[in-house]
Design a protein around this motif. Structure first.
Motif, short mmCIF file in Angstrom:
data_model
loop_
_atom_site.label_atom_id
_atom_site.label_comp_id
_atom_site.label_asym_id
_atom_site.label_seq_id
_atom_site.Cartn_x
_atom_site.Cartn_y
_atom_site.Cartn_z
N PRO A 83 19.67 -32.63 -6.19
CA PRO A 83 20.61 -33.39 -7.03
C PRO A 83 19.86 -34.28 -8.04
O PRO A 83 18.79 -34.80 -7.74
N LEU A 84 20.44 -34.43 -9.20
CA LEU A 84 19.89 -35.29 -10.26
C LEU A 84 20.49 -36.69 -10.06
O LEU A 84 21.40 -37.11 -10.76
N SER A 85 19.96 -37.42 -9.08
CA SER A 85 20.54 -38.70 -8.68
C SER A 85 20.31 -39.81 -9.69
O SER A 85 20.97 -40.84 -9.63
N GLU A 86 19.40 -39.61 -10.65
CA GLU A 86 19.17 -40.63 -11.67
C GLU A 86 20.29 -40.65 -12.71
O GLU A 86 20.34 -41.55 -13.54
N LEU A 87 21.15 -39.66 -12.67
CA LEU A 87 22.30 -39.59 -13.58
C LEU A 87 23.55 -39.92 -12.77
O LEU A 87 24.01 -39.11 -11.96
N LYS A 88 24.07 -41.12 -12.97
CA LYS A 88 25.26 -41.56 -12.26
C LYS A 88 26.47 -41.26 -13.13
O LYS A 88 26.66 -41.87 -14.17
N ILE A 89 27.27 -40.30 -12.71
CA ILE A 89 28.43 -39.87 -13.50
C ILE A 89 29.68 -40.29 -12.74
O ILE A 89 29.88 -39.90 -11.59
N PHE A 90 30.52 -41.08 -13.40
CA PHE A 90 31.74 -41.60 -12.78
C PHE A 90 32.94 -40.82 -13.29
O PHE A 90 33.12 -40.63 -14.49
N LEU A 91 33.77 -40.40 -12.35
CA LEU A 91 34.97 -39.64 -12.65
C LEU A 91 36.16 -40.36 -12.03
O LEU A 91 36.07 -40.83 -10.88
N ASN A 148 22.09 -48.29 -18.90
CA ASN A 148 20.86 -47.71 -18.37
C ASN A 148 20.22 -48.68 -17.38
O ASN A 148 19.01 -48.84 -17.32
N ALA A 149 21.09 -49.31 -16.57
CA ALA A 149 20.64 -50.24 -15.53
C ALA A 149 19.71 -49.51 -14.56
O ALA A 149 19.90 -48.33 -14.27
N LEU A 150 18.70 -50.21 -14.08
CA LEU A 150 17.70 -49.67 -13.17
C LEU A 150 16.89 -48.52 -13.79
O LEU A 150 16.23 -47.77 -13.09
N GLY A 151 16.98 -48.35 -15.11
CA GLY A 151 16.27 -47.26 -15.78
C GLY A 151 16.96 -45.91 -15.60
O GLY A 151 16.39 -44.87 -15.93
N ASP A 152 18.19 -45.90 -15.07
CA ASP A 152 18.96 -44.67 -14.87
C ASP A 152 20.05 -44.57 -15.93
O ASP A 152 20.36 -45.53 -16.63
N VAL A 153 20.64 -43.40 -16.01
CA VAL A 153 21.74 -43.16 -16.95
C VAL A 153 23.06 -43.32 -16.19
O VAL A 153 23.27 -42.69 -15.16
N TRP A 154 23.95 -44.18 -16.71
CA TRP A 154 25.26 -44.44 -16.12
C TRP A 154 26.31 -43.96 -17.12
O TRP A 154 26.35 -44.43 -18.26
N MET A 155 27.14 -43.03 -16.70
CA MET A 155 28.02 -42.34 -17.64
C MET A 155 29.44 -42.22 -17.10
O MET A 155 29.65 -41.92 -15.92
N ASP A 156 30.42 -42.46 -17.97
CA ASP A 156 31.82 -42.20 -17.65
C ASP A 156 32.15 -40.78 -18.10
O ASP A 156 31.96 -40.44 -19.27
#
Length: 179
Positions: free
Chosen positions: A116-124, A150-158
């Motif tokens: 899993p690409l856990s550094e990409l947080k995708i919210f649905l 980009n909190a914690l250096g990760d990507v946070w996406m809706d």
């Protein structure tokens, strides 16, 4: 010469006022048939709603360069991995676990295992996720959305658009006798 300028300015103002009056008359005048009024109102509404555009992005590139995608609308195709609660209720990039669920996609740069690409947080939105409760790891999806942090250096996406492209073929059941 000044009279010509004044008259020209007055004509331009009257033309502008006349155009506004005709547009308003087409949408409110009871003597104009309702279908014509509706067409005029819809045409005015269509012109004022801009379409959101998305740029195609590779998910692995997004996690490698999170700052490049911050506040951007992106779209990508990927293999679904699983629903999760990763990143929910985290204050710096808050999305409520009451309203959202996270889902993970598989890394495209690892082909020998499902990672899993856990550094990409995708919210649905949970209501949208419930429509796709039968998704399995490996199903092909397309996601379009907005990178909001980009909190914690990760990507946070809706995720604003979520489409199932293909479902993985069902494997043979363990209960089915071998021949």
């Amino acid at each position: 010469m000044n009279k010509i300028k004044v008259i020209s300015a007055a004509l331009i103002i009257m033309l502008g006022a006349g155009t506004v009056t005709l547009t308003n008359a087409a949408t409110t005048n009871p003597l104009i048939p309702p279908t014509t009024r509706n067409i005029a109102a819809k045409a005015a509404a269509v012109q004022t709603v801009p379409q959101k555009t998305y740029v195609y992005a590779e998910p692995v590139d997004m996690v490698n360069y999170p700052g490049k995608y911050l506040n951007k609308n992106v779209k990508f195709k990927a293999k679904f991995d699983k629903y999760a609660t990763l990143g929910l209720d985290y204050k710096p990039a808050f999305r409520s676990s009451d309203k959202y669920i996270t889902f993970l996609i598989q890394r495209s740069d690892v082909t020998t295992h499902n990672v899993p690409l856990s550094e990409l947080k995708i919210f649905l939105d949970r209501k949208e996720a419930e429509k796709h409760i039968d998704l399995e790891s490996g199903d092909q999806i397309e996601v379009a959305g907005h990178v909001f942090s980009n909190a914690l250096g990760d990507v946070w996406m809706d995720a604003e658009q979520f489409t199932v492209l293909t479902k993985k073929p069902a494997s043979a059941s363990k209960d089915t006798p071998q021949q």
